[in-house]
Structure formats: structure tokens, C-alpha cells
Design a protein around this motif. Structure first.
Motif, PDB file in Angstrom:
ATOM      1  N   TYR A  95     -62.567 -20.434 -12.005  1.00  0.00           N
ATOM      2  CA  TYR A  95     -63.370 -20.195 -10.652  1.00  0.00           C
ATOM      3  C   TYR A  95     -64.687 -21.075 -10.577  1.00  0.00           C
ATOM      4  CZ  TYR A  95     -66.228 -17.399  -6.967  1.00  0.00           C
ATOM      5  OH  TYR A  95     -66.919 -16.988  -6.148  1.00  0.00           O
ATOM      6  N   VAL A  96     -64.997 -21.145  -9.580  1.00  0.00           N
ATOM      7  CA  VAL A  96     -65.987 -22.471  -9.079  1.00  0.00           C
ATOM      8  C   VAL A  96     -67.382 -20.963  -8.283  1.00  0.00           C
ATOM      9  CG1 VAL A  96     -67.455 -23.803  -7.459  1.00  0.00           C
ATOM     10  CG2 VAL A  96     -64.661 -24.640  -8.168  1.00  0.00           C
ATOM     11  N   ASN A  97     -68.260 -21.065  -8.629  1.00  0.00           N
ATOM     12  CA  ASN A  97     -69.436 -20.093  -8.173  1.00  0.00           C
ATOM     13  C   ASN A  97     -70.399 -20.964  -7.719  1.00  0.00           C
ATOM     14  OD1 ASN A  97     -71.532 -19.078  -8.133  1.00  0.00           O
ATOM     15  ND2 ASN A  97     -71.853 -18.121 -10.456  1.00  0.00           N
ATOM     16  N   TYR A  98     -70.144 -21.379  -6.043  1.00  0.00           N
ATOM     17  CA  TYR A  98     -70.484 -21.644  -5.350  1.00  0.00           C
ATOM     18  C   TYR A  98     -72.313 -21.608  -5.272  1.00  0.00           C
ATOM     19  CZ  TYR A  98     -65.985 -22.926  -3.924  1.00  0.00           C
ATOM     20  OH  TYR A  98     -64.713 -23.825  -3.958  1.00  0.00           O
ATOM     21  N   ASN A  99     -72.403 -20.937  -5.383  1.00  0.00           N
ATOM     22  CA  ASN A  99     -74.362 -20.516  -5.863  1.00  0.00           C
ATOM     23  C   ASN A  99     -74.643 -21.779  -7.364  1.00  0.00           C
ATOM     24  OD1 ASN A  99     -74.396 -18.902  -3.693  1.00  0.00           O
ATOM     25  ND2 ASN A  99     -73.887 -17.168  -5.573  1.00  0.00           N
ATOM     26  N   LYS A 100     -74.067 -22.305  -8.332  1.00  0.00           N
ATOM     27  CA  LYS A 100     -74.379 -22.865  -9.346  1.00  0.00           C
ATOM     28  C   LYS A 100     -73.712 -24.301  -8.666  1.00  0.00           C
ATOM     29  CE  LYS A 100     -74.674 -19.962 -12.625  1.00  0.00           C
ATOM     30  NZ  LYS A 100     -74.149 -19.733 -14.142  1.00  0.00           N
ATOM     31  N   CYS A 101     -72.857 -24.389  -8.022  1.00  0.00           N
ATOM     32  CA  CYS A 101     -73.214 -26.031  -8.108  1.00  0.00           C
ATOM     33  C   CYS A 101     -73.501 -26.685  -6.918  1.00  0.00           C
ATOM     34  CB  CYS A 101     -71.245 -25.626  -6.953  1.00  0.00           C
ATOM     35  SG  CYS A 101     -69.938 -27.332  -6.841  1.00  0.00           S
ATOM     36  N   ASP A 102     -73.279 -27.544  -7.774  1.00  0.00           N
ATOM     37  CA  ASP A 102     -74.865 -28.880  -6.943  1.00  0.00           C
ATOM     38  C   ASP A 102     -73.949 -30.302  -7.601  1.00  0.00           C
ATOM     39  OD1 ASP A 102     -75.871 -30.273  -5.817  1.00  0.00           O
ATOM     40  OD2 ASP A 102     -78.052 -30.179  -7.493  1.00  0.00           O
ATOM     41  N   PRO A 103     -72.870 -30.322  -6.079  1.00  0.00           N
ATOM     42  CA  PRO A 103     -72.517 -32.518  -6.208  1.00  0.00           C
ATOM     43  C   PRO A 103     -73.574 -33.293  -6.730  1.00  0.00           C
ATOM     44  CG  PRO A 103     -71.729 -30.867  -4.287  1.00  0.00           C
ATOM     45  CD  PRO A 103     -72.693 -30.250  -4.591  1.00  0.00           C
ATOM     46  N   LYS A 104     -74.738 -33.123  -6.214  1.00  0.00           N
ATOM     47  CA  LYS A 104     -75.413 -34.070  -7.085  1.00  0.00           C
ATOM     48  C   LYS A 104     -75.628 -34.308  -7.981  1.00  0.00           C
ATOM     49  CE  LYS A 104     -77.672 -32.335  -3.912  1.00  0.00           C
ATOM     50  NZ  LYS A 104     -79.595 -31.577  -3.420  1.00  0.00           N
TER      51      LYS A 104
ATOM     52  N   GLU B  88     -63.203 -27.379  -4.482  1.00  0.00           N
ATOM     53  CA  GLU B  88     -62.385 -26.493  -3.693  1.00  0.00           C
ATOM     54  C   GLU B  88     -60.799 -25.653  -4.521  1.00  0.00           C
ATOM     55  OE1 GLU B  88     -61.085 -26.516   0.255  1.00  0.00           O
ATOM     56  OE2 GLU B  88     -62.197 -28.281   0.380  1.00  0.00           O
ATOM     57  N   THR B  89     -60.745 -24.643  -5.134  1.00  0.00           N
ATOM     58  CA  THR B  89     -59.460 -24.101  -5.691  1.00  0.00           C
ATOM     59  C   THR B  89     -58.030 -23.574  -4.735  1.00  0.00           C
ATOM     60  OG1 THR B  89     -59.935 -21.682  -5.553  1.00  0.00           O
ATOM     61  CG2 THR B  89     -60.573 -23.181  -7.596  1.00  0.00           C
ATOM     62  N   THR B  90     -56.735 -24.290  -5.780  1.00  0.00           N
ATOM     63  CA  THR B  90     -55.299 -24.067  -5.108  1.00  0.00           C
ATOM     64  C   THR B  90     -54.528 -22.551  -5.939  1.00  0.00           C
ATOM     65  OG1 THR B  90     -54.593 -24.899  -7.031  1.00  0.00           O
ATOM     66  CG2 THR B  90     -54.795 -26.568  -5.236  1.00  0.00           C
ATOM     67  N   PRO B  91     -54.139 -22.680  -4.468  1.00  0.00           N
ATOM     68  CA  PRO B  91     -53.125 -20.755  -5.042  1.00  0.00           C
ATOM     69  C   PRO B  91     -52.681 -21.233  -6.467  1.00  0.00           C
ATOM     70  CG  PRO B  91     -52.434 -21.689  -2.866  1.00  0.00           C
ATOM     71  CD  PRO B  91     -53.930 -22.328  -3.197  1.00  0.00           C
ATOM     72  N   ALA B  92     -52.276 -22.642  -6.810  1.00  0.00           N
ATOM     73  CA  ALA B  92     -51.823 -22.347  -8.037  1.00  0.00           C
ATOM     74  C   ALA B  92     -51.979 -22.028  -9.243  1.00  0.00           C
ATOM     75  CB  ALA B  92     -51.254 -24.363  -8.432  1.00  0.00           C
ATOM     76  N   PRO B  93     -51.137 -21.624 -10.029  1.00  0.00           N
ATOM     77  CA  PRO B  93     -52.146 -20.522 -11.719  1.00  0.00           C
ATOM     78  C   PRO B  93     -52.461 -21.394 -12.373  1.00  0.00           C
ATOM     79  CG  PRO B  93     -49.370 -20.623 -11.473  1.00  0.00           C
ATOM     80  CD  PRO B  93     -50.282 -21.622 -10.291  1.00  0.00           C
ATOM     81  N   CYS B  94     -53.487 -21.651 -12.251  1.00  0.00           N
ATOM     82  CA  CYS B  94     -54.560 -21.625 -13.574  1.00  0.00           C
ATOM     83  C   CYS B  94     -53.846 -21.658 -15.326  1.00  0.00           C
ATOM     84  CB  CYS B  94     -56.098 -21.754 -13.894  1.00  0.00           C
ATOM     85  SG  CYS B  94     -56.692 -22.156 -15.252  1.00  0.00           S
TER      86      CYS B  94
ATOM     87  N   VAL C 240     -67.043 -29.762 -18.731  1.00  0.00           N
ATOM     88  CA  VAL C 240     -67.988 -30.526 -18.093  1.00  0.00           C
ATOM     89  C   VAL C 240     -68.295 -30.842 -17.000  1.00  0.00           C
ATOM     90  CG1 VAL C 240     -65.758 -32.289 -19.165  1.00  0.00           C
ATOM     91  CG2 VAL C 240     -65.599 -31.729 -16.655  1.00  0.00           C
ATOM     92  N   CYS C 241     -68.846 -29.196 -16.151  1.00  0.00           N
ATOM     93  CA  CYS C 241     -68.982 -29.164 -15.382  1.00  0.00           C
ATOM     94  C   CYS C 241     -70.668 -29.333 -15.492  1.00  0.00           C
ATOM     95  CB  CYS C 241     -68.850 -27.597 -14.451  1.00  0.00           C
ATOM     96  SG  CYS C 241     -70.081 -27.723 -13.509  1.00  0.00           S
ATOM     97  N   PRO C 242     -71.983 -30.511 -14.955  1.00  0.00           N
ATOM     98  CA  PRO C 242     -72.847 -30.290 -15.332  1.00  0.00           C
ATOM     99  C   PRO C 242     -73.880 -29.173 -14.931  1.00  0.00           C
ATOM    100  CG  PRO C 242     -71.983 -31.980 -13.696  1.00  0.00           C
ATOM    101  CD  PRO C 242     -71.080 -31.659 -14.499  1.00  0.00           C
ATOM    102  N   ALA C 243     -73.798 -28.655 -13.864  1.00  0.00           N
ATOM    103  CA  ALA C 243     -73.859 -27.371 -13.080  1.00  0.00           C
ATOM    104  C   ALA C 243     -73.714 -26.330 -13.961  1.00  0.00           C
ATOM    105  CB  ALA C 243     -73.842 -27.569 -12.218  1.00  0.00           C
ATOM    106  N   LYS C 244     -72.413 -26.434 -14.430  1.00  0.00           N
ATOM    107  CA  LYS C 244     -72.275 -24.860 -15.697  1.00  0.00           C
ATOM    108  C   LYS C 244     -71.799 -23.810 -14.093  1.00  0.00           C
ATOM    109  CE  LYS C 244     -72.891 -26.418 -19.533  1.00  0.00           C
ATOM    110  NZ  LYS C 244     -71.766 -27.257 -19.856  1.00  0.00           N
ATOM    111  N   ALA C 245     -71.182 -24.556 -13.690  1.00  0.00           N
ATOM    112  CA  ALA C 245     -70.573 -23.836 -11.756  1.00  0.00           C
ATOM    113  C   ALA C 245     -69.259 -22.777 -11.981  1.00  0.00           C
ATOM    114  CB  ALA C 245     -70.774 -24.554 -11.007  1.00  0.00           C
ATOM    115  N   ILE C 246     -69.050 -23.825 -13.330  1.00  0.00           N
ATOM    116  CA  ILE C 246     -67.131 -22.959 -13.615  1.00  0.00           C
ATOM    117  C   ILE C 246     -67.106 -21.976 -14.146  1.00  0.00           C
ATOM    118  CG2 ILE C 246     -64.847 -23.733 -14.027  1.00  0.00           C
ATOM    119  CD1 ILE C 246     -66.045 -25.158 -12.066  1.00  0.00           C
ATOM    120  N   VAL C 247     -66.597 -21.069 -14.220  1.00  0.00           N
ATOM    121  CA  VAL C 247     -66.253 -20.183 -15.325  1.00  0.00           C
ATOM    122  C   VAL C 247     -64.701 -18.901 -14.528  1.00  0.00           C
ATOM    123  CG1 VAL C 247     -69.179 -19.082 -14.178  1.00  0.00           C
ATOM    124  CG2 VAL C 247     -66.902 -18.324 -12.802  1.00  0.00           C
ATOM    125  N   LYS C 248     -64.572 -18.556 -15.724  1.00  0.00           N
ATOM    126  CA  LYS C 248     -63.689 -17.404 -16.067  1.00  0.00           C
ATOM    127  C   LYS C 248     -63.569 -16.429 -15.734  1.00  0.00           C
ATOM    128  CE  LYS C 248     -63.027 -19.748 -20.611  1.00  0.00           C
ATOM    129  NZ  LYS C 248     -62.861 -19.115 -22.193  1.00  0.00           N
TER     130      LYS C 248
END
Length: 65
Positions: A4-13, A41-47, A56-64
Motif C-alpha cells: 500500500y502506498v502511504n501518500y502522506n509519506k510519498c515524495d517522488p522528488k 498507483e496500485t492495480t487491483p491485481a493481487p500482490c 527500495v522506497c527512499p521515503a519509506k512510503a510503502i507499507v504492508k
């Protein structure tokens, strides 16, 4: 579990040239980016739960969830 992408933490810069490292790492393309400097963004396909994107996310914006 699913990535899941935590958009509050995500910083593409923080990613080189605005290309999301997490989306780039996703083998199944569950995470994808529509344009540089845009959050992924995420697709509805199963992870499959490898969570390489989380590592690899430098912002640590990806969570389980």
C-alpha cells in the motif's frame, strides 16, 4: 498481505529523475507510475508479497496491509 502506498509519506522528488523506485522494482506491475514526479498507483491485481518495493522506497512510503 498487499503493498500500500502511504501518500502522506510519498515524495517522488526523492527518486532519481522522479521515477518511482518502488514501482520500478514491482515485477507484477501492481505499483505503477503514470508519469515522472507523480506518486505511484496500485492495480487491483493481487500482490505476491515479495515487498521488494518496500525495501527500495527512499521515503519509506510503502507499507504492508
Amino acid at each position: 498481505q498487499k503493498a500500500y502506498v502511504n501518500y502522506n509519506k510519498c515524495d517522488p522528488k526523492l527518486c532519481p529523475d522522479g521515477i518511482c523506485l518502488a514501482a520500478k522494482e514491482c515485477e507484477l506491475k501492481i505499483l505503477y507510475q503514470t508519469a515522472p514526479h507523480e506518486p505511484p498507483e496500485t492495480t487491483p491485481a493481487p500482490c505476491k508479497g515479495c515487498f521488494k518495493c518496500l525495501l527500495v522506497c527512499p521515503a519509506k512510503a510503502i507499507v504492508k496491509i
